[in-house]
Design an enzyme around this catalytic site. Sequence first.
Site, PDB file in Angstrom:
ATOM      1  CE1 TYR A  74      56.725 -17.067  49.748  1.00 43.88           C
ATOM      2  CE2 TYR A  74      54.992 -16.957  48.110  1.00 43.88           C
ATOM      3  CZ  TYR A  74      56.297 -17.217  48.453  1.00 43.88           C
ATOM      4  OH  TYR A  74      57.157 -17.641  47.480  1.00 43.88           O
ATOM      5  CG  HIS A 111      52.483 -13.073  55.528  1.00 43.60           C
ATOM      6  ND1 HIS A 111      52.833 -12.928  54.205  1.00 43.60           N
ATOM      7  CD2 HIS A 111      53.653 -13.108  56.216  1.00 43.60           C
ATOM      8  CE1 HIS A 111      54.152 -12.885  54.104  1.00 43.60           C
ATOM      9  NE2 HIS A 111      54.673 -13.002  55.300  1.00 43.60           N
ATOM     10  CD  GLU A 146      56.324 -11.418  58.169  1.00 48.13           C
ATOM     11  OE1 GLU A 146      56.172 -12.656  58.002  1.00 48.13           O
ATOM     12  OE2 GLU A 146      57.047 -10.704  57.464  1.00 48.13           O
ATOM     13  CG  HIS A 183      56.738  -6.519  56.203  1.00 46.59           C
ATOM     14  ND1 HIS A 183      56.229  -7.762  56.500  1.00 46.59           N
ATOM     15  CD2 HIS A 183      57.304  -6.622  54.975  1.00 46.59           C
ATOM     16  CE1 HIS A 183      56.476  -8.588  55.490  1.00 46.59           C
ATOM     17  NE2 HIS A 183      57.146  -7.924  54.558  1.00 46.59           N
ATOM     18  CG  HIS A 215      60.744 -11.950  59.042  1.00 41.08           C
ATOM     19  ND1 HIS A 215      59.555 -12.168  58.412  1.00 41.08           N
ATOM     20  CD2 HIS A 215      61.108 -13.125  59.618  1.00 41.08           C
ATOM     21  CE1 HIS A 215      59.183 -13.435  58.606  1.00 41.08           C
ATOM     22  NE2 HIS A 215      60.103 -14.032  59.334  1.00 41.08           N
ATOM     23  CG  ASP A 228      56.234  -6.677  51.522  1.00 37.53           C
ATOM     24  OD1 ASP A 228      57.467  -6.764  51.719  1.00 37.53           O
ATOM     25  OD2 ASP A 228      55.439  -7.619  51.713  1.00 37.53           O
TER      26      ASP A 228
END
Length: 276
Positions: A74, A111, A146, A183, A215, A228
């Site tokens: 990430y 991401h 994502e 998210h 997710h 988040d």
Amino acid sequence: MKENTVYMGCHLSMADGFRAMGERALSIGANTFAFFTRNPRGGKAKDIIPEDAAALCEMLAKENFGTLVAHAPYTLNPCSGKENVREFAFLAMSDEMIRMESVPGNYYNFHPGSHVGQGVETGIAQISELLNRILKPEQTTTVLLETMSGKGSEIGSRFEELREIIDRVELREKVGVCLDTCHLNDAGYDIAGDPDGVLGEFDKIIGLDKLKALHINDSMNPLGAHKDRHARIGEGTLGYEAIKRIVHHPALVGLPCILETPNELDGYAREIKMLK
Ligand code: FE
Ligand code: FE
Ligand code: ZN
């Protein structure tokens, strides 16, 4: 894979190799899982032992696992304003594409990144350029974008942005989307209160055929907070009932569901049992 099966798992450590991840998944009642193919904070990746990868593949078939969902580090930012940071994302991800082929046919989620003031359009162009550089016609891995919460200058909190990225990718059949329930909520999509509405919008803008994985997280923050912070299932604003409805939604069942809740393995085992 069976269409009507719920596939559920969590992030597992790759430290002891592929086979160990499969065994750990079975021990907590998981039939899919996520993993970082390297240390998520960066650094050199461990060598893959082909026999170890093959042992996992055999286990996945025998135990009827769903598709696995590997996760990119990430710390990567494919749309950084700095060229060396973008280049690092390219190098890391192209290496991961090779590593993923030792467990063929699975997903690799990333991401999209933060445009850090360059603007959404520039960011989108850089992300799609990166995808065009890493994707190869012969690869068996599908790369997933994502959905993000939209904190800071994150790209991917609107379905329109993901659609625009996918539109610019040449090998479009190699890309898909992973929905993150925390998210989505934080981005302002009411996935808990109106799942049909949100999925309908996704279908209209991107197309449900592009939706490959989920997710599953509760959120510590209200709808549209752009924050988040993941919460355990039932301990956040989405709530247990709503999350269970999402997991069993007729349009979603059969997709791998990955928990990213703040838990240890026993907590994941409990949540998997609760939601299955
Ligand atoms: Fe993620
Ligand atoms: Fe996520
Ligand atoms: Zn998150």
